[in-house]
Scaffold this motif. Sequence first.
Motif, mmCIF file in Angstrom:
data_model
loop_
_atom_site.group_PDB
_atom_site.id
_atom_site.type_symbol
_atom_site.label_atom_id
_atom_site.label_comp_id
_atom_site.label_asym_id
_atom_site.label_seq_id
_atom_site.Cartn_x
_atom_site.Cartn_y
_atom_site.Cartn_z
ATOM 1 N N LEU A 1 8.641 0.819 0.293
ATOM 2 C CA LEU A 1 8.042 0.489 1.648
ATOM 3 C C LEU A 1 7.848 1.345 2.831
ATOM 4 C CD1 LEU A 1 10.256 -2.227 1.928
ATOM 5 C CD2 LEU A 1 8.529 -2.500 1.926
ATOM 6 N N GLY A 2 6.762 0.880 3.329
ATOM 7 C CA GLY A 2 6.469 1.947 4.836
ATOM 8 C C GLY A 2 6.342 1.153 5.989
ATOM 9 N N PRO B 1 15.890 -6.066 6.903
ATOM 10 C CA PRO B 1 16.552 -5.714 6.058
ATOM 11 C C PRO B 1 16.101 -5.544 5.344
ATOM 12 C CG PRO B 1 17.230 -7.618 6.905
ATOM 13 C CD PRO B 1 16.536 -7.101 8.104
ATOM 14 N N ASN C 1 0.787 -1.440 0.240
ATOM 15 C CA ASN C 1 0.062 0.038 0.036
ATOM 16 C C ASN C 1 0.775 1.414 -0.242
ATOM 17 O OD1 ASN C 1 -2.779 -1.435 -0.115
ATOM 18 N ND2 ASN C 1 -2.482 -1.458 1.848
ATOM 19 N N ASN C 2 1.539 0.727 0.407
ATOM 20 C CA ASN C 2 2.701 2.149 0.311
ATOM 21 C C ASN C 2 2.889 2.801 -0.897
ATOM 22 O OD1 ASN C 2 6.162 3.927 0.934
ATOM 23 N ND2 ASN C 2 4.315 4.317 2.788
ATOM 24 N N GLY D 1 5.101 -2.120 6.691
ATOM 25 C CA GLY D 1 5.059 -3.229 5.908
ATOM 26 C C GLY D 1 6.101 -3.919 6.522
ATOM 27 N N ASP E 1 4.851 8.303 3.942
ATOM 28 C CA ASP E 1 5.310 7.634 5.135
ATOM 29 C C ASP E 1 6.320 7.051 5.613
ATOM 30 O OD1 ASP E 1 2.723 7.555 7.512
ATOM 31 O OD2 ASP E 1 2.954 4.812 6.702
ATOM 32 N N ASP F 1 0.025 4.185 -2.307
ATOM 33 C CA ASP F 1 -0.183 5.923 -2.249
ATOM 34 C C ASP F 1 0.625 6.076 -2.932
ATOM 35 O OD1 ASP F 1 -1.404 5.382 -0.200
ATOM 36 O OD2 ASP F 1 0.693 5.716 1.467
HETATM 37 N N1 NAX Z 1 -4.220 3.704 7.579
HETATM 38 C C1 NAX Z 1 -2.762 2.736 7.408
HETATM 39 O O1 NAX Z 1 -2.560 2.518 7.652
HETATM 40 C C2 NAX Z 1 -2.819 3.570 5.651
HETATM 41 C C3 NAX Z 1 -1.392 3.328 5.546
HETATM 42 N N2 NAX Z 1 -1.103 3.691 4.145
HETATM 43 C C4 NAX Z 1 -0.631 3.139 3.178
HETATM 44 O O2 NAX Z 1 0.053 1.832 3.535
HETATM 45 C C5 NAX Z 1 1.680 1.653 3.889
HETATM 46 C C6 NAX Z 1 1.011 0.029 4.887
HETATM 47 O O3 NAX Z 1 1.427 -0.567 3.912
HETATM 48 P P1 NAX Z 1 1.784 -2.031 3.249
HETATM 49 O O4 NAX Z 1 1.336 -2.433 4.823
HETATM 50 O O5 NAX Z 1 0.821 -2.726 2.270
HETATM 51 O O6 NAX Z 1 3.133 -2.800 3.656
HETATM 52 P P2 NAX Z 1 3.924 -1.780 3.071
HETATM 53 O O7 NAX Z 1 4.055 -1.366 1.691
HETATM 54 O O8 NAX Z 1 5.153 -1.248 3.904
HETATM 55 O O9 NAX Z 1 5.477 -2.780 2.756
HETATM 56 C C7 NAX Z 1 4.459 -4.502 1.914
HETATM 57 C C8 NAX Z 1 5.224 -5.551 1.127
HETATM 58 O O10 NAX Z 1 7.052 -5.111 1.597
HETATM 59 C C9 NAX Z 1 7.497 -5.938 1.443
HETATM 60 N N3 NAX Z 1 8.458 -6.427 2.818
HETATM 61 C C10 NAX Z 1 8.851 -6.623 3.830
HETATM 62 N N4 NAX Z 1 9.309 -6.064 4.645
HETATM 63 C C11 NAX Z 1 10.379 -5.924 3.336
HETATM 64 C C12 NAX Z 1 11.974 -6.237 2.847
HETATM 65 N N5 NAX Z 1 12.867 -6.429 4.157
HETATM 66 N N6 NAX Z 1 12.965 -5.912 2.171
HETATM 67 C C13 NAX Z 1 11.494 -6.068 0.869
HETATM 68 N N7 NAX Z 1 10.128 -6.485 1.117
HETATM 69 C C14 NAX Z 1 9.874 -6.333 2.171
HETATM 70 C C15 NAX Z 1 6.268 -7.398 2.271
HETATM 71 O O11 NAX Z 1 6.094 -8.202 1.817
HETATM 72 C C16 NAX Z 1 5.242 -6.048 2.695
HETATM 73 O O12 NAX Z 1 3.649 -6.769 2.784
HETATM 74 C C17 NAX Z 1 2.001 2.454 4.716
HETATM 75 O O13 NAX Z 1 2.884 2.790 5.289
HETATM 76 C C18 NAX Z 1 1.070 4.206 4.122
HETATM 77 O O14 NAX Z 1 1.586 4.119 3.148
HETATM 78 C C19 NAX Z 1 -2.016 4.430 3.323
HETATM 79 O O15 NAX Z 1 -2.632 3.937 2.505
HETATM 80 C C20 NAX Z 1 -3.528 5.278 3.830
HETATM 81 C C21 NAX Z 1 -3.924 4.857 5.343
#
Ligand code: NAX
Length: 495
Positions: free
Chosen positions: A127-128, A134, A54-55, A130, A163, A58
Amino acid sequence: MITADRMAAVDANAAALGVPRKQLMESAGNAIAREVRTVADPGATVTLVCGRGNNGGDAFVAARFLSDYDVRVRLLGRPETIRTTIAKENWDALAAAEIDAEAVVDPVAEPNRLTLANADVVVDAMLGTGVSGPLREPERTVAKRITEAASSTASDATVIAVDVPSGVDADTGEVAAGPDGEHVAVAADRIVTFHDAKPGLEELRTDATVTVADIGIPTAAALFTGPGDLLGLDRDPESHKGDHGEVLVVGGGPYTGAPTLAARAALRAGADLVRVACPESVAREVQGFSENLIVHGFPGAILEPDHLDRIRDLAAGRDVVVFGPGLGDAEPTLSAVERFLEDYDGRAVVDADALQVVPDVETEATLVCTPHQGELRAMGGPSAENWRERAERVREFAAEIGHTLLVKGAYDVITDGEDLRVNRTGNPGMTVGGTGDVLAGAVGAVACTQRPLQAAAIGAYANGRAGDLVVEERGYGLVATDLIDRIPEAVRTDA
Ligand SMILES: NC(=O)C1=CN([C@@H]2O[C@H](COP(=O)(O)OP(=O)(O)OC[C@H]3O[C@@H](n4cnc5c(N)ncnc54)[C@H](O)[C@@H]3O)[C@@H](O)[C@H]2O)[C@@H](O)CC1
Ligand SMILES: [K+]
């Protein structure tokens, strides 16, 4: 400040209030675009480097808000592997609108396709919250390239992180060391973080300008308990016996049903093992109610100080003690409760008559007290007609006594003196006797694995929701045992 777990809970609560995550993503994307506008004029080249979560989603949205810029959206990986439906929908919307959006499946081998070198602005949306551990490849190499693009005299791009800078833990600010021992994360000039500051950004001690963008999450999503609060109950598939807690219920005396209700509720709310310590006069009855309970009788008809050695032995090694259901208010009983708490330093839920000893007792224990409004007044606590006013005063009282309070009412007020939650589940059918015992047991079970405020919030939400399920099905006329049967459904995280 909000942790990643709490953010996920609030986000799910917002969805339950009719503000789904895709709408939040829309606001997040808009906020990124606004940030781009503050650093570069229309026509500038903006490269958005996006991950598959989701990062990245956005940033797909942001691109739509920047039609007067030269935007290039670069997805790291195959579009089929985008992890969430809402991110995928926003990716598809880019292609449909003929916005320059390309998947770069092997950015390490094809660095030029990322177009970092000639970008005025690079948006880091890899990445956000999630992230775990490393940065792996290709994000690791790309993070280094983004940082280079920002510092190289040739390009000197402004880097805006979405984020949190990719690679940084949003809760701790830590950047985990990779296999080569290097701590790699994007070095951002600016960070647009959503809803609330992330504790990690403070710890990071970066020079970056941090903007907290309001993305339209209603205040109610954080204040009122909701399905998001249950997310912390998700179980690890590798769980072992005992991981979900052992509860000791100390109750019974003048009232015989109460300890059973609390104990059975604790089992249904997820505790692995529940013991009941009660007077022998009620032990047989308690055991008769459920073969799933371990019952320890002590001599006589009420709890007395002489029983304390036994109770202490039973409490040792348990995660939570639930004190009160059916104990009565005989002088020896209250004195026993007081003396127990004086040298107990574990976690306990205190309910019913036992509550009156709490304000004056000196204890190292971590207590969750579950009074109704009358019991709260008897404890020396405040009263107010209006729930908002009551909530504020209860918060002050909790700070004063140093324990977590769950004050029952049409709107339950839950506070540890700092944070405040309000629970709206439940209905007038629950004024029947015994529902408070069920609540105390449920809170006790959840307190085995969650911090006190969260345990009280979840317990209140689940108890009320169980009552709502019963009434939806059969109308009023519920009895406390009906609630117990519906607790598993009420705490389901996938419902
Ligand atoms: N209420 C909320 O929480 C909201 C969140 N939003 C966005 O959603 C983000 C979070 O989204 P997600 O939960 O989809 O997570 P991310 O988009 O941060 O990460 C997604 C994927 O990255 C992979 N990953 C994890 N660690 C890794 C590493 N070390 N190296 C490479 N890949 C790796 C994983 O497979 C994980 O599923 C937030 O940071 C923000 O930007 C926004 O859309 C608004 C609302
Ligand atoms: K990011």
